[in-house]
Motif scaffolding. Structure first.
Motif, PDB file in Angstrom:
ATOM      1  N   ASP A 123       0.688  -0.769  -0.051  1.00  0.00           N
ATOM      2  CA  ASP A 123       0.160   0.144  -0.083  1.00  0.00           C
ATOM      3  C   ASP A 123       0.909   0.989  -0.153  1.00  0.00           C
ATOM      4  OD1 ASP A 123      -2.452  -1.742   0.175  1.00  0.00           O
ATOM      5  OD2 ASP A 123      -2.470  -1.080   2.153  1.00  0.00           O
ATOM      6  N   ASP A 124       2.407   1.019   0.436  1.00  0.00           N
ATOM      7  CA  ASP A 124       2.844   2.750   0.242  1.00  0.00           C
ATOM      8  C   ASP A 124       3.592   2.512  -0.863  1.00  0.00           C
ATOM      9  OD1 ASP A 124       2.057   2.773   3.395  1.00  0.00           O
ATOM     10  OD2 ASP A 124       3.868   1.705   3.977  1.00  0.00           O
ATOM     11  N   HIS A 125       3.470   1.514  -1.983  1.00  0.00           N
ATOM     12  CA  HIS A 125       3.719   2.211  -3.172  1.00  0.00           C
ATOM     13  C   HIS A 125       2.655   2.247  -3.972  1.00  0.00           C
ATOM     14  CE1 HIS A 125       7.448   0.771  -2.455  1.00  0.00           C
ATOM     15  NE2 HIS A 125       7.588  -0.277  -1.155  1.00  0.00           N
ATOM     16  N   GLN A 126       1.607   3.075  -3.621  1.00  0.00           N
ATOM     17  CA  GLN A 126       0.556   3.366  -4.419  1.00  0.00           C
ATOM     18  C   GLN A 126      -0.106   4.951  -4.356  1.00  0.00           C
ATOM     19  OE1 GLN A 126      -2.647   1.191  -3.350  1.00  0.00           O
ATOM     20  NE2 GLN A 126      -1.622  -1.297  -3.327  1.00  0.00           N
ATOM     21  N   GLU A 127      -0.591   5.364  -5.460  1.00  0.00           N
ATOM     22  CA  GLU A 127      -0.630   6.876  -5.289  1.00  0.00           C
ATOM     23  C   GLU A 127      -2.321   6.569  -6.047  1.00  0.00           C
ATOM     24  OE1 GLU A 127       1.351   9.554  -7.683  1.00  0.00           O
ATOM     25  OE2 GLU A 127       3.134   8.801  -6.436  1.00  0.00           O
ATOM     26  N   ASP A 150       0.946  -1.101 -12.940  1.00  0.00           N
ATOM     27  CA  ASP A 150      -1.027  -2.031 -12.528  1.00  0.00           C
ATOM     28  C   ASP A 150      -1.229  -0.983 -12.267  1.00  0.00           C
ATOM     29  OD1 ASP A 150      -0.264  -4.784 -12.581  1.00  0.00           O
ATOM     30  OD2 ASP A 150       1.519  -4.681 -10.722  1.00  0.00           O
ATOM     31  N   ARG A 151      -2.230  -0.176 -12.702  1.00  0.00           N
ATOM     32  CA  ARG A 151      -3.538   0.627 -11.995  1.00  0.00           C
ATOM     33  C   ARG A 151      -4.507   0.489 -11.889  1.00  0.00           C
ATOM     34  NH1 ARG A 151       1.067   2.402 -12.611  1.00  0.00           N
ATOM     35  NH2 ARG A 151       1.814   4.130 -14.573  1.00  0.00           N
ATOM     36  N   ILE A 152      -5.163   1.024 -11.612  1.00  0.00           N
ATOM     37  CA  ILE A 152      -7.279   0.578 -11.441  1.00  0.00           C
ATOM     38  C   ILE A 152      -8.053   1.535 -11.397  1.00  0.00           C
ATOM     39  CG2 ILE A 152      -7.091  -2.071 -10.118  1.00  0.00           C
ATOM     40  CD1 ILE A 152      -7.368  -0.294  -8.053  1.00  0.00           C
ATOM     41  N   MET A 153      -8.719   1.979 -11.682  1.00  0.00           N
ATOM     42  CA  MET A 153      -9.847   3.337 -12.194  1.00  0.00           C
ATOM     43  C   MET A 153     -11.329   2.830 -11.990  1.00  0.00           C
ATOM     44  SD  MET A 153      -8.823   6.296 -15.254  1.00  0.00           S
ATOM     45  CE  MET A 153      -9.041   4.796 -16.665  1.00  0.00           C
ATOM     46  N   LYS A 154     -12.082   4.071 -11.584  1.00  0.00           N
ATOM     47  CA  LYS A 154     -13.311   4.007 -11.392  1.00  0.00           C
ATOM     48  C   LYS A 154     -13.909   4.681 -12.256  1.00  0.00           C
ATOM     49  CE  LYS A 154     -17.840   3.786  -8.471  1.00  0.00           C
ATOM     50  NZ  LYS A 154     -17.974   3.589  -7.359  1.00  0.00           N
ATOM     51  N   LYS A 195      -4.888  -9.490 -15.164  1.00  0.00           N
ATOM     52  CA  LYS A 195      -5.710  -9.786 -13.976  1.00  0.00           C
ATOM     53  C   LYS A 195      -5.245  -8.302 -13.292  1.00  0.00           C
ATOM     54  CE  LYS A 195      -2.785 -12.139 -11.505  1.00  0.00           C
ATOM     55  NZ  LYS A 195      -2.322 -14.015 -10.835  1.00  0.00           N
ATOM     56  N   PRO A 196      -6.442  -7.437 -12.423  1.00  0.00           N
ATOM     57  CA  PRO A 196      -6.012  -6.571 -11.589  1.00  0.00           C
ATOM     58  C   PRO A 196      -5.296  -7.211 -10.154  1.00  0.00           C
ATOM     59  CG  PRO A 196      -8.074  -7.378 -11.784  1.00  0.00           C
ATOM     60  CD  PRO A 196      -7.536  -8.160 -12.355  1.00  0.00           C
ATOM     61  N   ARG A 197      -4.125  -6.433 -10.189  1.00  0.00           N
ATOM     62  CA  ARG A 197      -3.974  -6.850  -8.445  1.00  0.00           C
ATOM     63  C   ARG A 197      -3.605  -5.639  -7.989  1.00  0.00           C
ATOM     64  NH1 ARG A 197       1.449 -10.241 -10.980  1.00  0.00           N
ATOM     65  NH2 ARG A 197       0.973  -9.780 -13.299  1.00  0.00           N
ATOM     66  N   LEU A 198      -3.945  -4.441  -8.092  1.00  0.00           N
ATOM     67  CA  LEU A 198      -4.219  -4.135  -7.528  1.00  0.00           C
ATOM     68  C   LEU A 198      -5.871  -3.448  -6.497  1.00  0.00           C
ATOM     69  CD1 LEU A 198      -2.913  -0.191  -9.030  1.00  0.00           C
ATOM     70  CD2 LEU A 198      -1.432  -1.951  -7.232  1.00  0.00           C
ATOM     71  N   LYS A 199      -5.743  -3.280  -5.131  1.00  0.00           N
ATOM     72  CA  LYS A 199      -7.164  -4.009  -5.050  1.00  0.00           C
ATOM     73  C   LYS A 199      -7.232  -2.350  -4.445  1.00  0.00           C
ATOM     74  CE  LYS A 199      -6.890  -8.162  -3.550  1.00  0.00           C
ATOM     75  NZ  LYS A 199      -6.288  -8.575  -4.829  1.00  0.00           N
TER      76      LYS A 199
END
Length: 152
Positions: free
Chosen positions: A40-44, A82-86, A106-110
């Motif tokens: 989680d510390d490697h996400q923005e 890796d990215r996710i978006m809504k 596959k989505p790797r982020l949650k």
């Protein structure tokens, strides 16, 4: 009469080490996201009112995102692609340059807002991104391996 208290050097070192360890524990607890997930510390994480603002703020937001998309929530890995978006669009559809297709990677982020079963529902590809429409919102992800392969 006041008598000085003698503290042995060993007791002083033990006390000093205990205080140092407590200070370190407090400082480490105060840092980071508070999550037990070390990644989680490697996400923005970001949110935007519209697609134009999202693309202006971040080069990693896909260029296919329509300028008039709204309610954008975005998470990116800072250690890979890796990215996710809504998001939502005025017509409730992915943009015209996207095509029906099988999911890529596959989505790797949650995130609590990202459906955990989205890969099973994915039916659309936008470049290296895959996605689906769920309950009126559009969701998409990019798998780092798919993005790296596309770069050659």
């Amino acid at each position: 009469m006041h008598r000085p208290t003698h503290v042995s050097p060993r007791a002083a070192r033990t006390t000093l080490c205990a205080l140092g360890a407590a200070a370190l524990a407090v400082s480490l607890t105060a840092c980071g996201s508070g999550s037990s997930n070390p990644f989680d510390d490697h996400q923005e994480k970001s949110s935007y009112q519209d697609g134009a603002a999202a693309k202006s703020d971040r080069k990693s937001v896909p260029r296919w995102l329509p300028d008039d998309a709204s309610d954008i929530t975005y998470v990116m890995s800072t250690t890979g692609d890796d990215r996710i978006m809504k998001f939502t669009t005025p017509d409730g559809k992915f943009p015209a340059q996207c095509a029906k297709g099988e999911p890529q990677g596959k989505p790797r982020l949650k995130a609590d807002w990202f459906p955990s079963d989205l890969a099973a529902k994915a039916d659309t590809n936008c470049g290296t991104w895959s996605g689906a429409r769920v309950d009126g919102a559009l969701y998409a992800w990019q798998d780092k391996d798919v993005a790296m392969k596309a770069r050659g």
